[in-house]
Design an enzyme around this catalytic site. Structure first.
Site, PDB file in Angstrom:
ATOM      1  N   ASP A 123       0.845  -1.189   0.000  1.00  0.00           N
ATOM      2  CA  ASP A 123       0.000   0.000   0.000  1.00  0.00           C
ATOM      3  C   ASP A 123       0.891   1.254   0.000  1.00  0.00           C
ATOM      4  OD1 ASP A 123      -3.021   0.788   0.323  1.00  0.00           O
ATOM      5  OD2 ASP A 123      -1.995   1.998   1.837  1.00  0.00           O
ATOM      6  N   TRP A 124       0.604   2.243   0.849  1.00  0.00           N
ATOM      7  CA  TRP A 124       1.412   3.461   0.855  1.00  0.00           C
ATOM      8  C   TRP A 124       2.859   3.197   1.244  1.00  0.00           C
ATOM      9  CZ3 TRP A 124       1.664   8.313  -0.763  1.00  0.00           C
ATOM     10  CH2 TRP A 124       0.521   8.896  -1.291  1.00  0.00           C
ATOM     11  N   TRP A 164     -12.125   3.322  -3.617  1.00  0.00           N
ATOM     12  CA  TRP A 164     -11.628   3.390  -2.233  1.00  0.00           C
ATOM     13  C   TRP A 164     -11.486   4.846  -1.787  1.00  0.00           C
ATOM     14  CZ3 TRP A 164     -11.115   1.812   2.395  1.00  0.00           C
ATOM     15  CH2 TRP A 164     -10.163   2.387   3.242  1.00  0.00           C
ATOM     16  N   ASP A 250      -7.547  -8.792  -3.617  1.00  0.00           N
ATOM     17  CA  ASP A 250      -7.530  -7.348  -3.388  1.00  0.00           C
ATOM     18  C   ASP A 250      -8.329  -6.630  -4.471  1.00  0.00           C
ATOM     19  OD1 ASP A 250      -6.953  -4.692  -2.944  1.00  0.00           O
ATOM     20  OD2 ASP A 250      -4.780  -4.929  -3.039  1.00  0.00           O
ATOM     21  N   HIS A 279      -5.984  -7.309   0.228  1.00  0.00           N
ATOM     22  CA  HIS A 279      -5.181  -6.094   0.124  1.00  0.00           C
ATOM     23  C   HIS A 279      -4.121  -6.023   1.212  1.00  0.00           C
ATOM     24  CE1 HIS A 279      -4.122  -1.948  -0.658  1.00  0.00           C
ATOM     25  NE2 HIS A 279      -4.363  -1.650   0.607  1.00  0.00           N
TER      26      HIS A 279
END
Length: 303
Positions: A123-124, A164, A250, A279
């Site tokens: 993710d980030w 999202w 995901d 995810h």
């Protein structure tokens, strides 16, 4: 700088599967007055696994992978980004920018003088982390990349992410634990609650709120030029070992996004696919971490 909040220590008193005692760094260059919390376990002179989390999680998300990384005799470092985990949380949403987060990680790696690093991202953690090695390639040797992306502003953002972002923007006081419980149905109630520990109320969630709106969407967006430079680095200059692990269920940064990213990582072997993982791939870490380590053992750095 806005007011700064720190989640009460008692909220972290009972964290299932997370026995490690964090440290903090309060004098990162350029971030005076802010304290970044991080785990630092294992031999201080050993090769490093640098584990970077995303939104809306914190270093707790790596608890299933950390023990497996430690079995290699390595050092494991897992920071909480500002606004997350035990790290300080400015209350002004505007403090949180792409450069704010990226520069804090660059400062953190330099402050700890990390070397022989395996970069572990999701993710980030990937949106930011994948931009770090081009600035200091001598420090990074290996990559384990899970469900993430490298936005460059010249490729449309995937619909799953746009959905999202809309959801996140409509829930400024996001119920983080409830979200993780839905995304990872094997979590115990206590594990889900651990994701709520950093955020007693909405005032503590500025960092959580901001991240979806920081993803570079257009060529001129903040962070887009950095993403394009990083893409060129991974395509042409990366010489380390790489493993990609995909949580196949995901809906946001799943197989299509990851396969596109795979094409941009020089020398990366075919992705490892985990049919049941979602995810938050780290929550299936008992399977992913050993498989990733085995895959790294089986390959040589790119020439």
């Amino acid at each position: 700088m806005s007011d700064i909040l720190k989640a009460p220590a008692e909220r972290f008193a009972k964290l299932p599967g997370f026995p490690w005692v964090p440290q903090s760094h309060s004098d990162l260059p350029g971030f005076a007055g802010l304290s970044m919390s991080y785990l630092d376990v294992g031999p201080k002179t050993a090769p490093v696994f640098l584990c970077l989390h995303g939104q809306p999680t914190w270093s707790y998300v790596y608890r299933r992978m950390i023990p497996i990384f430690l079995t290699t005799g390595s050092r494991v470092i897992a920071p909480d980004l500002f606004g997350f985990g035990r790290s300080d949380k400015p209350t002004d949403d505007g403090v949180y920018t792409f450069d704010f987060h990226r520069n804090s990680l660059l400062a953190f790696v330099r402050a700890l003088d990390l070397s022989d690093v395996t970069l572990v991202v999701q993710d980030w953690g990937g949106l930011l982390g994948l931009t770090l090695p081009m600035e200091m390639p001598e420090r990074f040797s290996r990559l384990i990349v899970m469900n993430t992306a490298l936005p460059t502003g010249d490729v449309p953002l995937p619909q799953g992410f746009l959905d999202w972002r809309a959801f996140s923007n409509s829930h400024p006081d996001m119920a983080v634990g409830r979200l993780l419980a839905r995304a990872c149905p094997h979590l115990s109630p206590a594990e889900a609650l651990a994701y709520d520990a950093p955020h007693p109320d909405a005032r503590y969630k500025a960092g959580v709120r901001r991240f979806p709106n920081l993803v570079p969407e257009f060529p001129e967006s903040a962070g887009a030029a950095v993403g394009r430079a990083a893409r060129e680095f991974w395509r042409n200059d990366w010489r380390g070992q790489s493993v990609m692990a995909i949580g196949m269920t995901d809906p946001v940064l799943g197989p299509p996004v990851m396969r596109a990213l795979h094409r941009d990582i020089r020398g990366c072997p075919p992705p490892l696919e985990f049919a049941e993982a979602g995810h938050f791939a780290q929550e299936w870490g008992e399977k992913i971490a050993p498989a990733a380590l085995a895959a790294l053992t089986d390959q040589h750095p790119a020439n």
